[in-house]
Write a protein that holds these residues in place. Structure first.
Motif, short mmCIF file in Angstrom:
data_model
loop_
_atom_site.label_atom_id
_atom_site.label_comp_id
_atom_site.label_asym_id
_atom_site.label_seq_id
_atom_site.Cartn_x
_atom_site.Cartn_y
_atom_site.Cartn_z
N ASN A 71 -9.99 -5.01 4.90
CA ASN A 71 -10.27 -5.30 3.49
C ASN A 71 -8.99 -5.68 2.74
O ASN A 71 -8.97 -6.63 1.96
N ASN A 72 -7.91 -4.91 2.98
CA ASN A 72 -6.66 -5.17 2.27
C ASN A 72 -6.05 -6.50 2.66
O ASN A 72 -5.58 -7.27 1.83
N ASP B 18 -10.51 4.06 -3.46
CA ASP B 18 -10.96 2.67 -3.60
C ASP B 18 -10.42 2.15 -4.92
O ASP B 18 -10.64 2.76 -5.97
N GLY C 113 -9.56 -3.31 -2.28
CA GLY C 113 -8.48 -2.67 -1.55
C GLY C 113 -8.56 -1.16 -1.65
O GLY C 113 -9.33 -0.60 -2.44
N THR C 114 -7.76 -0.49 -0.84
CA THR C 114 -7.71 0.96 -0.84
C THR C 114 -6.26 1.41 -0.76
O THR C 114 -5.38 0.64 -0.38
N ILE C 115 -6.02 2.65 -1.11
CA ILE C 115 -4.69 3.23 -0.97
C ILE C 115 -4.86 4.68 -0.52
O ILE C 115 -5.76 5.38 -0.99
N ASN D 290 -0.09 2.41 4.12
CA ASN D 290 -0.58 1.43 3.15
C ASN D 290 0.13 0.10 3.33
O ASN D 290 1.36 0.03 3.25
N GLN D 291 -0.65 -0.94 3.57
CA GLN D 291 -0.10 -2.28 3.77
C GLN D 291 -0.88 -3.26 2.90
O GLN D 291 -2.09 -3.36 3.02
N PHE D 292 -0.18 -3.95 2.03
CA PHE D 292 -0.81 -4.90 1.13
C PHE D 292 -0.16 -6.27 1.27
O PHE D 292 1.06 -6.37 1.38
N LEU E 74 -1.31 -8.70 -5.96
CA LEU E 74 -2.29 -8.60 -4.88
C LEU E 74 -3.49 -9.49 -5.18
O LEU E 74 -3.72 -9.88 -6.32
N ASP F 274 -10.34 -0.39 6.18
CA ASP F 274 -9.37 -0.44 5.08
C ASP F 274 -8.33 -1.53 5.32
O ASP F 274 -7.99 -2.30 4.41
#
Length: 274
Positions: free
Chosen positions: A67-68, A232, A237-239, A139-141, A161, A64
């Motif tokens: 991917n982010n 997803d 990305g994911t959260i 959660n890190q974006f 994003l 995760d």
């Protein structure tokens, strides 16, 4: 032979490791690339995690995060087939593994060359290490500032994003200025999983929370009191959200469920690469 002579006679070896970063945030090193390589070999997250001696949850958390931060999927799921599906690397994921291994070989060659010149250097060499940012936010974006609205006290920052989603944050003007938050600047959005509210049926509903990200439930991990739910997002990305077990049951949370993650702009912490 005295202690100094023994020290000088001892062979000095230089060691080092390669880490990939995105805007100062660690994307991964040999361990994570080994995990990606194992996924390519096994076609299964479960088997890959066992192969690299990593827990199933730790493996998914690493994927995760990669991917982010990469801004595009490195790993994708397969459905159907005799085995009921599996997991494989995307083209970008395969390219990353191949390039990392090339870099590792060149890095090892460089260390050998440097080590051959280290003969006669005293043992009291000063080692300098870079400090890495650590955070408890699940959660890190990574994105870019798309819009900045200045207010009397606070600023509203809209972060775009790589997948096209937007996250809105409210920060003080002082923080906005000190971080250099201007359109086009790179920034991190950090949101604790406990700050995420999940909505199973948002049709016709209105919420005061500025941020609403819809996705599909891909992982559910139930604990003694709380449940971790990972969504997803449709554009990559994911959260992750932490909710009570009772809420999970009442919402009917299960793999494949369509759920919306909502969170207030004031719950978003912004940071910038060092």
């Amino acid at each position: 032979m005295n202690a100094l002579d023994k020290s000088a006679a001892a062979e000095i070896g230089l060691q080092g490791s390669v880490w990939m970063t995105v805007g100062g945030e660690h994307l991964g090193g040999a361990g994570r690339v080994e995990l990606l390589g194992a996924i390519a070999e096994c076609g299964s997250i479960t088997q890959a995690a066992k192969l690299v001696k990593m827990s199933y949850k730790a493996a998914w958390d690493a994927i995760d995060a990669m991917n982010n931060l990469a801004g595009e999927p490195l790993v994708e799921r397969l459905t159907g087939g005799k085995g009921g599906g599996g997991t494989r690397l995307t083209q970008r994921g395969r390219q990353l593994v191949d390039n990392f291994r090339i870099i590792e070989r060149e890095h090892a060659r460089y260390l050998r060359q440097l080590g051959s010149q280290a003969e006669g250097i005293a043992d009291d060499l000063l080692l300098i290490r870079r400090m890495a940012m650590k955070t408890t936010a699940r959660n890190q974006f990574l994105g870019k500032v798309a819009e900045l609205k200045q207010g009397a006290v606070n600023d509203e920052v809209t972060l775009e994003l790589p997948g096209g989603q937007h996250i809105v944050a409210i920060v003080t003007q002082g923080s906005s200025a000190s971080l250099g938050l201007v359109p086009g600047a790179e920034a991190f959005a950090l949101i604790k999983a406990s700050s995420i509210i999940l909505v199973a049926d948002s049709a016709g509903a209105r919420f005061s929370a500025r941020n609403q990200l819809a996705g599909l439930v891909t992982r559910v991990q139930t604990g003694a009191v709380n449940t971790e739910v990972v969504l997803d997002l449709p554009r990559g990305g994911t959260i992750a959200a932490i909710i009570t077990n009772q809420s999970s049951t009442e919402l009917g949370i299960e793999i494949g469920s369509s759920v919306t993650a909502i969170f207030k702009a004031s719950s978003v912490i912004l940071g910038v690469p060092a």
